[in-house]
Design a protein around this motif. Structure first.
Motif, PDB file in Angstrom:
ATOM      1  N   ARG A 187       0.591  -1.186  -0.016  1.00  0.00           N
ATOM      2  CA  ARG A 187      -0.263  -0.216  -0.008  1.00  0.00           C
ATOM      3  C   ARG A 187       0.779   1.344  -0.012  1.00  0.00           C
ATOM      4  N   GLU A 188       1.708   1.291   0.786  1.00  0.00           N
ATOM      5  CA  GLU A 188       2.875   2.305   0.604  1.00  0.00           C
ATOM      6  C   GLU A 188       3.369   2.706  -0.907  1.00  0.00           C
ATOM      7  N   ALA A 189       3.693   1.405  -1.433  1.00  0.00           N
ATOM      8  CA  ALA A 189       4.341   1.611  -2.852  1.00  0.00           C
ATOM      9  C   ALA A 189       3.205   2.251  -3.751  1.00  0.00           C
ATOM     10  N   LEU A 190       1.918   2.172  -3.360  1.00  0.00           N
ATOM     11  CA  LEU A 190       1.021   2.734  -4.171  1.00  0.00           C
ATOM     12  C   LEU A 190       0.597   4.212  -3.859  1.00  0.00           C
ATOM     13  N   GLY A 191       1.453   4.569  -2.950  1.00  0.00           N
ATOM     14  CA  GLY A 191       1.312   6.072  -2.540  1.00  0.00           C
ATOM     15  C   GLY A 191       0.748   6.357  -1.010  1.00  0.00           C
ATOM     16  N   GLU A 192       0.170   5.368  -0.543  1.00  0.00           N
ATOM     17  CA  GLU A 192      -0.437   5.605   0.876  1.00  0.00           C
ATOM     18  C   GLU A 192       0.683   5.822   2.226  1.00  0.00           C
ATOM     19  N   THR A 193       0.318   6.681   3.012  1.00  0.00           N
ATOM     20  CA  THR A 193       1.059   6.980   4.180  1.00  0.00           C
ATOM     21  C   THR A 193       0.503   5.764   5.172  1.00  0.00           C
ATOM     22  N   ILE A 194       1.423   5.085   5.659  1.00  0.00           N
ATOM     23  CA  ILE A 194       1.258   3.812   6.412  1.00  0.00           C
ATOM     24  C   ILE A 194       1.802   4.023   7.849  1.00  0.00           C
ATOM     25  N   THR A 195       1.324   3.467   8.831  1.00  0.00           N
ATOM     26  CA  THR A 195       1.914   3.224  10.350  1.00  0.00           C
ATOM     27  C   THR A 195       1.884   1.613  10.269  1.00  0.00           C
ATOM     28  N   ILE A 196       2.907   1.381  10.757  1.00  0.00           N
ATOM     29  CA  ILE A 196       3.247  -0.138  11.051  1.00  0.00           C
ATOM     30  C   ILE A 196       2.766  -0.586  12.497  1.00  0.00           C
ATOM     31  N   PRO A 197       1.753  -1.157  12.823  1.00  0.00           N
ATOM     32  CA  PRO A 197       1.316  -1.370  14.331  1.00  0.00           C
ATOM     33  C   PRO A 197       2.270  -2.501  14.964  1.00  0.00           C
ATOM     34  N   GLU A 198       2.271  -2.369  16.219  1.00  0.00           N
ATOM     35  CA  GLU A 198       3.259  -3.461  17.034  1.00  0.00           C
ATOM     36  C   GLU A 198       2.783  -4.836  16.684  1.00  0.00           C
ATOM     37  N   GLY A 199       3.700  -5.721  16.432  1.00  0.00           N
ATOM     38  CA  GLY A 199       3.422  -6.865  16.046  1.00  0.00           C
ATOM     39  C   GLY A 199       3.787  -7.212  14.710  1.00  0.00           C
ATOM     40  N   LEU A 200       3.869  -6.424  13.848  1.00  0.00           N
ATOM     41  CA  LEU A 200       4.300  -6.559  12.583  1.00  0.00           C
ATOM     42  C   LEU A 200       5.859  -6.184  12.515  1.00  0.00           C
ATOM     43  N   TYR A 201       6.464  -6.486  11.013  1.00  0.00           N
ATOM     44  CA  TYR A 201       7.872  -6.363  11.073  1.00  0.00           C
ATOM     45  C   TYR A 201       7.962  -5.130  10.439  1.00  0.00           C
ATOM     46  N   PRO A 202       8.729  -4.047  11.214  1.00  0.00           N
ATOM     47  CA  PRO A 202       8.841  -2.672  10.689  1.00  0.00           C
ATOM     48  C   PRO A 202      10.116  -2.413   9.755  1.00  0.00           C
ATOM     49  N   GLY A 203      10.883  -3.249   9.486  1.00  0.00           N
ATOM     50  CA  GLY A 203      12.080  -3.009   8.955  1.00  0.00           C
ATOM     51  C   GLY A 203      11.885  -2.782   7.310  1.00  0.00           C
ATOM     52  N   ASP A 204      12.710  -1.795   6.881  1.00  0.00           N
ATOM     53  CA  ASP A 204      12.749  -1.148   5.435  1.00  0.00           C
ATOM     54  C   ASP A 204      13.053  -2.419   4.487  1.00  0.00           C
ATOM     55  N   TYR A 205      13.306  -3.619   4.964  1.00  0.00           N
ATOM     56  CA  TYR A 205      13.757  -4.624   3.810  1.00  0.00           C
ATOM     57  C   TYR A 205      12.515  -5.241   3.288  1.00  0.00           C
ATOM     58  N   LEU A 206      11.363  -4.881   3.606  1.00  0.00           N
ATOM     59  CA  LEU A 206      10.287  -5.264   2.986  1.00  0.00           C
ATOM     60  C   LEU A 206       9.670  -4.363   1.826  1.00  0.00           C
ATOM     61  N   LYS A 207      10.123  -3.064   1.870  1.00  0.00           N
ATOM     62  CA  LYS A 207       9.784  -2.137   0.800  1.00  0.00           C
ATOM     63  C   LYS A 207      10.115  -2.585  -0.796  1.00  0.00           C
ATOM     64  N   SER A 208      10.888  -3.369  -0.908  1.00  0.00           N
ATOM     65  CA  SER A 208      11.181  -4.094  -1.935  1.00  0.00           C
ATOM     66  C   SER A 208       9.955  -5.103  -2.383  1.00  0.00           C
ATOM     67  N   VAL A 209       9.574  -5.661  -1.565  1.00  0.00           N
ATOM     68  CA  VAL A 209       8.441  -6.551  -1.804  1.00  0.00           C
ATOM     69  C   VAL A 209       7.132  -5.922  -2.060  1.00  0.00           C
ATOM     70  N   GLY A 210       6.987  -5.020  -1.452  1.00  0.00           N
ATOM     71  CA  GLY A 210       5.801  -4.117  -1.530  1.00  0.00           C
ATOM     72  C   GLY A 210       5.835  -3.465  -3.020  1.00  0.00           C
ATOM     73  N   GLU A 211       7.026  -3.023  -3.476  1.00  0.00           N
ATOM     74  CA  GLU A 211       7.161  -2.428  -4.907  1.00  0.00           C
ATOM     75  C   GLU A 211       6.770  -3.555  -5.995  1.00  0.00           C
ATOM     76  N   THR A 212       7.405  -4.620  -5.478  1.00  0.00           N
ATOM     77  CA  THR A 212       7.083  -5.827  -6.587  1.00  0.00           C
ATOM     78  C   THR A 212       5.767  -6.083  -6.920  1.00  0.00           C
ATOM     79  N   LEU A 213       5.191  -5.891  -5.676  1.00  0.00           N
ATOM     80  CA  LEU A 213       3.515  -6.482  -5.579  1.00  0.00           C
ATOM     81  C   LEU A 213       2.971  -5.375  -6.273  1.00  0.00           C
ATOM     82  N   ALA A 214       3.285  -4.226  -5.962  1.00  0.00           N
ATOM     83  CA  ALA A 214       2.545  -3.003  -6.672  1.00  0.00           C
ATOM     84  C   ALA A 214       2.705  -2.968  -8.241  1.00  0.00           C
ATOM     85  N   LYS A 215       3.971  -3.429  -8.625  1.00  0.00           N
ATOM     86  CA  LYS A 215       4.201  -3.284 -10.249  1.00  0.00           C
ATOM     87  C   LYS A 215       3.377  -4.620 -10.632  1.00  0.00           C
TER      88      LYS A 215
END
Length: 587
Positions: A187-215
């Motif tokens: 959703r972030e890769a689609l332009g949304e502003t996101i908040t990562i709640p406690e209990g999920l993985y906050p690391g930037d390493y998942l940004k590339s996965v989000g971008e791949t899914l968006a494409k």
């Protein structure tokens, strides 16, 4: 040539000769007889416990039996002296020619010196790393990766048929958490502003996965219910994480033969229910029953529930308590999945299994070994090697934060900073069950206090000696064939002889490291050899007759170059087993 095997055979032959003439009973059990280096070189070259372990069975006392054995061994022309020590140990001093013959063997064998004879059975499965695919690997994973990879190298060099395996933990709640985290990055890769709640993985390493899914999907996943997007996002996230993990392992020089999916054991995605089959097999042999367990003492067990449940008779195979196989919702426990996985290893042909785990899994060892005994009907064996924590330091100060993960320093960051060789060597330069202090500043120092530099520098010095020799004697044949014909009898200095004995021990070190599953033995060995070689180099500064290249003496030069060639080869072999480069020059 394994010196210790050779003399073990000779001691066995001497005992057989004594039995043949009636001085000893026939058919003594020789399995406990060992030949090893003496603890003090002043006491000789080899020591054996033969008289100590055989005396009772032979109906005599150890010193009396030792006397008979010493008398028999004195007939061996290669044994200068055989002496009784203490209550009945025997020390042997060998002819110098024994060690120069081994040097010649090392030169002729080249990279195969120390290699064991082929042992196609049992096939050995070494499972290591197996980090959850939920983020980048940390330095602790790196220790397990290096340990497992070096152990696999040693086992293969010792002659075993080895498979290197990675178990992908792609089933269970943690990968669903990963998928939900990746969906936010989508959703972030689609332009949304996101908040990562406690209990999920906050690391930037998942940004590339989000971008791949968006494409790949555009906004089409946003409005779907979780039940529809979760499987798709989960697989994309696992694929992305495993690609990252494989890349990081490749940077460390670690390549697995098999990546085995935990999910493949379950009745999903068209798979058969291997976990259910395993439980059914155990139940058919009365190894599964319905019962209640007392609450665990001390350490919390996440599989424990206060109810009647399906239990594996783990205590029948050496565990402390019986273990649950099903949760209250009917799903399998982690333990049930792990039993099915190890059953799979056995059915794939691996009677001998080695698992490399983090120290925090120590409480899980007994139950898993019990399970392997059960599912293999006692024909399989599991050795679990626990790797203790790594404390990451810089000039003695602890390093905690990461630019990439947010809360720990990633393995890749360490490799990029200090290099593969420093990481690999230091990870096996301490026994796996001891905590390791890894100082990012110290491991790149060019000093004798940095073990990896010290060993690599010894190899580079050997190479520099050959460059010097080619300049001094352009016409001298320095091929291994020519070097093996050198007159090695001139190598009589105490420091030279000491190094010859270290070289002679290399096949035994490999054999022992493979049998004990202890890669640090090879790290210690190459460091010992490097240290002895540096000392000899320094000794040559004050004693010109010990210099490796003597322009006025071709004969001694050729002999010492043969010696240096063997040192260089054994250093290169030990470093290769550790997965560390053997440089020709240090820069």
């Amino acid at each position: 040539m394994n010196l210790f095997e050779t003399y073990s055979a000779r001691i066995h032959a001497a005992l057989a000769a004594l039995a043949e003439r009636g001085a000893l009973p026939a058919d003594l059990n020789l399995s406990r007889v060992v030949v090893e280096p003496t603890k003090d070189p002043a006491h000789g070259d080899l020591a054996t416990n033969a008289a100590m372990v055989l005396a009772k069975e032979a109906g005599t006392n150890p010193r009396a039996l030792a006397g008979l054995l010493v008398e028999e061994l004195a007939k061996d022309a290669e044994i200068v002296k055989a002496e009784i020590a203490g209550p009945g140990f025997i020390n042997l001093t060998l002819q110098p020619a024994v060690f120069t013959a081994i040097l010649k063997t090392a030169i002729e064998a080249g990279a195969d010196y120390g290699r064991g004879r082929a042992k196609p059975q049992p096939r050995i499965n070494v499972e290591y790393v197996s980090a959850n695919p939920t983020g980048p690997m940390h330095v602790g994973h790196g220790r397990g990766a290096v340990f497992g990879d070096a152990l696999a190298n040693i086992l293969a060099f010792a002659g075993h048929d080895v498979t290197r395996e990675y178990y992908i933990n792609d089933a269970g709640a943690q990968v669903d958490v990963l998928a939900r985290s990746a969906f936010l990055r989508y959703r972030e890769a689609l332009g949304e502003t996101i908040t990562i709640p406690e209990g999920l993985y906050p690391g930037d390493y998942l940004k590339s996965v989000g971008e791949t899914l968006a494409k790949a999907h555009g906004p089409s996943l946003k409005d779907k219910p979780e039940a529809e997007w979760l499987p798709l996002v989960r697989q994309a996230a696992i694929d992305g994480m495993m690609a990252m993990i494989r890349d990081d392992l490749a940077a460390l020089g670690v390549v697995h033969d098999v990546f085995f999916s935990e999910r493949s054991l379950q009745a999903v995605d068209g798979n058969k229910d291997a976990v259910g089959e395993t439980i059914a097999d155990l139940r058919a042999r009365d190894l599964v029953y319905e019962g209640r367990l007392p609450p665990p003492k001390g350490q919390k067990d996440e599989d424990w529930e206060d109810r009647e449940q399906t239990l594996f008779r783990a205590t029948q195979f050496g565990d402390d308590v019986d273990r649950p196989l099903l949760k209250s919702d009917g799903s399998y426990t982690y333990f049930a999945n792990d039993i099915a996985y190890h059953r799979s290893k056995f059915t794939r042909g691996y009677a001998e299994m080695i698992d490399v785990w983090g120290a925090d899994h120590g409480g899980y060892v007994k139950r898993m070994q019990a399970a392997v005994k059960a599912v293999t009907d006692g024909q399989g064996a599991l050795d679990v090697k626990l790797c203790q924590l790594v404390r990451l330091l810089r000039n003695g100060e602890q390093v905690r934060m990461s630019k990439r993960s947010g809360d720990f320093v990633t393995l890749r960051e360490v490799i990029d900073e200090v290099g593969r060789d420093a990481v690999r060597f230091m990870m096996i330069f301490r026994k796996n069950d001891a905590t390791l202090d890894f100082d990012l500043a110290k491991v790149v120092e060019q000093s004798k206090d940095n073990p990896v530099f010290y060993v690599q520098y010894a190899h580079a010095r050997c190479a520099s000696i050959f460059r010097q020799a080619r300049e001094a004697f352009p016409d001298l044949d320095l091929s291994p064939a020519a070097l093996s014909q050198a007159d090695l009898s001139i190598l009589t200095d105490e420091a030279e002889v000491g190094i010859l004995k270290i070289i002679a021990a290399y096949p035994r070190v490999i054999e022992g490291a493979a049998a004990a599953h202890e890669p640090h033995r090879v790290g210690f060995f190459v460091h010992e050899l490097a240290s002895a070689f540096h000392s000899l180099w320094n000794k040559g500064k004050d004693s010109p007759q010990l210099r490796f290249v003597n322009q006025t003496d071709r004969k001694s030069t050729l002999a010492r170059l043969a010696f240096v060639h063997a040192v260089r080869g054994v250093l290169a072999s030990g470093l290769a087993v550790a997965g560390v480069a053997a440089p020709e020059e240090m820069r």
